[in-house]
Design a protein around this motif. Structure first.
Motif, mmCIF file in Angstrom:
data_model
loop_
_atom_site.group_PDB
_atom_site.id
_atom_site.type_symbol
_atom_site.label_atom_id
_atom_site.label_comp_id
_atom_site.label_asym_id
_atom_site.label_seq_id
_atom_site.Cartn_x
_atom_site.Cartn_y
_atom_site.Cartn_z
ATOM 1 N N VAL B 150 1.016 -1.086 -0.238
ATOM 2 C CA VAL B 150 -0.463 0.136 0.111
ATOM 3 C C VAL B 150 0.928 1.394 0.099
ATOM 4 C CG1 VAL B 150 -1.778 1.368 1.775
ATOM 5 C CG2 VAL B 150 -2.167 -1.284 0.788
ATOM 6 N N SER B 154 0.803 3.629 -2.385
ATOM 7 C CA SER B 154 0.479 5.342 -2.542
ATOM 8 C C SER B 154 1.604 6.329 -2.951
ATOM 9 C CB SER B 154 0.516 5.547 -0.975
ATOM 10 O OG SER B 154 -0.411 4.872 -0.591
ATOM 11 N N ILE B 157 1.786 8.857 -6.006
ATOM 12 C CA ILE B 157 0.134 9.432 -6.216
ATOM 13 C C ILE B 157 0.719 10.780 -5.297
ATOM 14 C CG2 ILE B 157 -0.949 8.638 -5.109
ATOM 15 C CD1 ILE B 157 -2.109 10.049 -8.232
ATOM 16 N N LEU B 162 -4.578 13.416 -5.719
ATOM 17 C CA LEU B 162 -5.663 13.376 -5.397
ATOM 18 C C LEU B 162 -6.815 14.793 -4.994
ATOM 19 C CD1 LEU B 162 -4.455 10.628 -3.157
ATOM 20 C CD2 LEU B 162 -6.276 10.423 -5.078
ATOM 21 N N SER B 179 -13.019 11.221 4.862
ATOM 22 C CA SER B 179 -11.557 10.414 5.163
ATOM 23 C C SER B 179 -10.622 10.022 4.500
ATOM 24 C CB SER B 179 -12.552 9.176 5.801
ATOM 25 O OG SER B 179 -12.663 9.384 7.501
ATOM 26 N N LEU B 180 -9.553 10.098 5.234
ATOM 27 C CA LEU B 180 -7.889 9.313 4.339
ATOM 28 C C LEU B 180 -8.272 8.398 2.976
ATOM 29 C CD1 LEU B 180 -5.416 9.244 3.672
ATOM 30 C CD2 LEU B 180 -4.480 8.420 5.506
ATOM 31 N N HIS B 181 -9.186 7.505 4.486
ATOM 32 C CA HIS B 181 -9.166 6.580 3.424
ATOM 33 C C HIS B 181 -10.109 6.291 2.233
ATOM 34 C CE1 HIS B 181 -13.594 6.314 5.109
ATOM 35 N NE2 HIS B 181 -13.850 5.012 3.822
ATOM 36 N N PHE B 183 -9.319 8.521 -0.292
ATOM 37 C CA PHE B 183 -8.165 8.191 -1.798
ATOM 38 C C PHE B 183 -8.173 7.428 -1.460
ATOM 39 C CE2 PHE B 183 -5.857 12.719 0.247
ATOM 40 C CZ PHE B 183 -6.692 13.176 -0.576
ATOM 41 N N PHE B 184 -8.440 6.048 -0.852
ATOM 42 C CA PHE B 184 -7.726 4.730 -2.389
ATOM 43 C C PHE B 184 -8.630 4.352 -2.768
ATOM 44 C CE2 PHE B 184 -5.551 4.617 2.224
ATOM 45 C CZ PHE B 184 -4.730 4.110 1.970
ATOM 46 N N LEU B 187 -7.792 4.409 -6.177
ATOM 47 C CA LEU B 187 -6.240 3.728 -6.321
ATOM 48 C C LEU B 187 -6.662 2.525 -6.776
ATOM 49 C CD1 LEU B 187 -3.762 5.008 -3.419
ATOM 50 C CD2 LEU B 187 -3.102 5.601 -6.272
ATOM 51 N N MET B 188 -7.626 1.606 -6.125
ATOM 52 C CA MET B 188 -7.637 0.077 -5.954
ATOM 53 C C MET B 188 -8.602 0.105 -6.972
ATOM 54 S SD MET B 188 -9.095 -1.219 -2.153
ATOM 55 C CE MET B 188 -10.533 1.014 -1.854
#
Lengths: 418, 418
Positions: B150, B154, B157, B162, B179-181, B183-184, B187-188
Motif C-alpha cells: 500500500v 501510495s 501519487i 488526489l 476521510s483518508l480512506h 483516497f484509496f 487507487l484501488m
C-alpha cells in the motif's frame, strides 16, 4: 478514565505531586497535564507501572546529548518504577523512501536495522537501565496489516487533519509535492501506541503532530488515550540550530572525556542554564538553584560552564574521568600548554606535504577552505609554532604535533609509505 | 508503445478506421485518441484482442438503460472480437463504509456480493454475450496487499493530485471532512487495471478522475497505459437529472415491455435523438440519419419516440414483444381504452379501504401525498370512473381496476383476509 486521585491517601497524593513535579520540569508541553496526574495516581493506586513510549528512527543511530533531553526524561520515569517502551521503527526503515527522492530515507536491510538498534542501545545504556527497557520492533505488527486494515485505520482520520501538520500545509500551499504514502508515517507511529497501549509518549517539540496521532488512534480503537509529552529541542554548540550530526554542532555521548568537556566549554554562555536543565541528571532543586545563580551573576559564566562540562563527562565517563578532563582543560586553556595525551595518527603518505593537504588528509578540519581560514587566523601550529604561510610544505617527521585551534591536536606516527 | 499503424496494409488501415469510427461515436471523451487508434492497429497486426475494462459497484445491481450507454459501447468492442473485462468491486463492497457515515456504502456479505453479481450478469446478458466476458472479483488481488504494498502504491501519487478530483477539492474547501480512506478508492480502481493489463477502461463522464488513475498507475508499474473512454451520462425521464433508481426517473432493463415502451414515450422530445444514439443498437449511420430527420422536423417527434420505444423493447424483449407493446400503447393512449393485460394483484386486506390507503398499500404511487395530488388532478380512476374525493372509501370487489395516471393499471384479485 475514572478519577484515581480521589481514591488515594494523603501520602499517596503527595507521591503523585512529587512525581508530577519531576516530569513537568523541562517539558515544553504536556497534553493534558490533568490526565498525566491521573495516570500517575492510577499507577500508584493499582500498583502498576505506566508505559512510557519513545519511537526511534533506525536510520540515524548516532546519539548525541541533544537526544538525551528525551532520554533523561525517560530515566526519570524509569527511576520511579515505570516501564520504558522503546520502539525501533524498522518497518519504515526497511521500506525506505519508495519514491527514491529522499537520500535521508535510504532503504535499510534487516542486518543494518539490527546493527543500528544495537548501536542505539549501547549509547542509551549510558542513561537508561537497558535491562528494564521494553523493546519492540514495529514491523512485528505493521508488516501484518493488510489493505483492509489500512483502510479501516485511514477511515479514522481526515485529510484536512493531516494537512494541519505544519510541513504538509506549507508544502501543499507552496505547490511542493506530498506523496500520499507520507500520510502513513504519523498513522503508523500512532498505531504503535494502539498496539503497545502506551500511557505516555515522549517526543521532541517537532513531533507534536505525530505524537498526538497516537492519542487519536487509541481513542478510535477505544483504548485509554496516551498523554503527550513534548520536550524542547536543544540548540547545538553554535547556540543557534538544533543540535545534529549533520550540522556538526553536537556533543556525542560516545566522545572521549576531553572532547566532551572542551565542546561543552564552547557553547554560548546564555545556554549554560538550559543545558544544565535538559542534559544533566542533577536534581530539579539543584538545577533551579544553578539557573538562579547564573541569572544573578553570582556564578561566573566560565565556572558554571566548567561545572556543566564536568557534570556531562561524569555522566558518561564517571567521576574520575571528569576530574581528569577538567585538569586537562585547565592545563591547556588556562596555562596555554600542550596536553599530555595527544592522539597519535599513523602517517604513511609522502615525506613532504603541503600544509593544506596535510590538514585535510588528517581530517583535522572539515575542508581545505577551513584550513586556509584558520592559517590566516593564526590558528594552526606545528610543534607549537604558528603557521603563517598557506603554501608551506611540511616535512613529515615522526612525532610531529599538528594543532588546529585551541583544542585540536594530533601527533603523527611515521609508518612505511604505501 | 511502437507505431503499429505504419506496419499495416491499406486494407488493415481501413479496418482500423472503421472500428475507430464506431468506438468514437457517442463517446464524450477519449484520452488519447491517437493511442486508441494505435491499440486497434496493434490488435490487428498481432491478431490479439484488446482488453476493455469496466468496473462495477456490487452494491447497486439494478440495471437501467442509463447503464446501457456503457454496455452498448462494450458490445461494440465485443462484436469486433475484443475481450470485455468486468470487474466486480467486491473488495470495497465487503468493507463498506468504515466510518459508518454513508448509508449508501453498506457492508455486504460474500453472499450478497455473489447475489448482486449474478443479478448484474442476468441483466447484462441482455446486451453482452456473457459467455465471452472475462469476469473478475478484485478482492482476489486487493485482499493480498499488505501495508508495504500500500505504501509503495501510495508513493506513486501526490496528495495535490488526489485533491484535484472535483468532489474532493469542493469538500475540502467547504470544510467538509474527507476521510483518508476515501483516497484509496481511485487507487484501488486504478490498481485493478495494473493487474488486468487493461487496454481501455470505460466509465461514465463522472468517472474521469478514477479511470485516469488506472492509466497513471500502469505507467508507474511500467505497463502499457490504458486508453480512457468516457461516456455521457444519460438524463432520466424527467429530462433533467442523471437517470437513477433513487430519482425514480429510470427505465429498468428488466421492466416489462409495456412499461418500457410507455416510459420511453414520457421522455422530453428533445432527448429522443440522444436516446437513439446512446441506448439503441442501431448502426451509426442510422442514428445519424434519425438525428438529422428529428432536427429538421421531417420526423414527427411522437413518431420518432414511438420508434425509439419499439427499438428499446425489441432490444430487451424481442421483435414480437416490441410489436405488441406498440399496439398496447396505441390502444390505450391513442384510443383512450383500457388495456387488455392489466397486472393482477392479490388483495387480502379489509373489505372497505380509504382510497389513499389503498393506493399506498398497492404501491401504485410512491406516497400518500402523491396519491392526494393525483386525485386532485383527476388522475385516479376506479373501473374507469374518475375519483374526485380524497376521502372516498372503496368497497373492494374482485376484479376491481384501479388506474393511476395514464399508464398505471392494477386489477385486484380478492383473496381471503389474513
Amino acid at each position: 478514565m475514572e478519577n484515581y486521585i480521589e481514591k488515594l491517601t494523603a501520602e499517596q497524593k503527595q507521591e503523585v505531586k512529587r512525581q508530577l513535579e519531576i516530569y513537568r520540569n523541562g517539558a515544553q508541553e504536556i497534553l493534558p497535564v490533568a490526565e498525566l496526574k491521573n495516570k500517575i495516581a492510577k499507577s500508584i493506586f493499582l500498583n502498576k507501572p505506566l508505559k512510557i513510549k519513545l519511537g526511534l528512527d533506525p536510520s540515524a543511530p548516532d546519539v548525541h546529548i541533544g537526544h538525551t533531553v528525551v532520554l533523561n526524561k525517560l530515566k526519570q520515569f524509569q527511576e520511579n518504577g515505570h516501564i520504558i517502551q522503546l520502539i525501533i521503527g524498522d518497518f519504515t526503515g526497511k521500506i525506505g523512501d519508495p519514491t527514491g527522492k529522499s537520500a535521508a530515507r535510504k532503504q535499510l536491510t534487516a542486518e543494518e536495522v539490527k546493527h543500528n538498534a544495537k548501536t542505539y542501545f549501547e549509547q542509551f545504556s549510558k542513561v537508561l537501565d537497558m535491562e528494564k527497557v521494553d523493546l519492540h520492533y514495529n514491523s512485528k505488527w505493521l508488516a501484518d496489516l493488510n489493505l483492509e486494515d489500512v483502510i479501516r485505520l485511514s477511515a479514522s482520520i481526515t485529510v484536512a487533519r493531516l494537512l494541519e501538520r505544519n510541513d504538509f500545509s506549507e508544502r501543499l500551499s507552496a505547490g511542493k509535492p506530498i506523496s500520499l504514502h507520507e500520510f502513513f508515517y504519523p498513522l503508523m507511529q500512532g498505531y504503535d501506541s494502539v498496539v503497545l497501549e502506551s500511557d505516555i509518549e515522549l517526543g521532541g517539540n517537532d513531533q507534536h503532530f505525530n505524537v498526538l496521532m497516537g492519542r487519536h488512534l487509541q481513542e478510535h480503537f477505544e483504548k485509554e488515550k496516551q498523554v503527550v509529552m513534548l520536550l524542547p529541542l536543544l540548540e547545538g554548540l553554535d547556540g543557534k540550530e538544533k543540535m545534529s550530526k549533520s550540522k556538526n554542532n553536537y556533543i556525542g555521548v560516545d566522545e572521549d572525556p576531553n572532547h566532551m568537556y572542551g565542546k561543552t566549554m564552547s557553547i554560548p554562555d546564555e545556554l549554560t542554564a538550559k543545558y544544565f536543565n535538559l542534559v544533566t541528571d542533577l536534581p530539579v532543586s539543584e538545577k533551579e538553584r544553578m539557573a538562579e545563580q547564573i541569572e544573578s551573576g553570582s556564578f561566573h559564566p566560565r565556572d558554571a560552564k566548567m561545572l556543566l562540562g564536568k557534570t556531562i563527562v561524569r555522566m558518561y565517563h564517571g567521576a574520575e574521568a571528569a576530574e581528569k578532563a577538567e585538569q586537562h582543560f585547565k592545563t591547556i586553556f588556562q596555562k596555554g600548554a600542550m596536553p599530555e595525551d595527544i592522539p597519535e595518527i599513523a602517517w604513511s603518505g609522502a615525506d613532504e606535504v603541503p600544509i593544506i593537504d596535510l590538514i585535510a588528509e588528517l581530517g583535522l578540519l572539515s575542508s581545505k577552505t577551513e584550513a586556509r581560514k584558520m592559517i590566516a587566523n593564526s590558528g594552526i601550529r606545528i610543534n607549537g609554532e604558528k603557521v603563517n604561510d598557506v603554501k608551506l610544505t611540511v616535512e613529515i617527521t615522526d612525532g610531529l604535533v599538528l594543532q588546529a585551534g585551541k583544542r585540536n591536536f594530533v601527533k603523527l606516527k611515521r609508518s612505511p609509505q604505501t
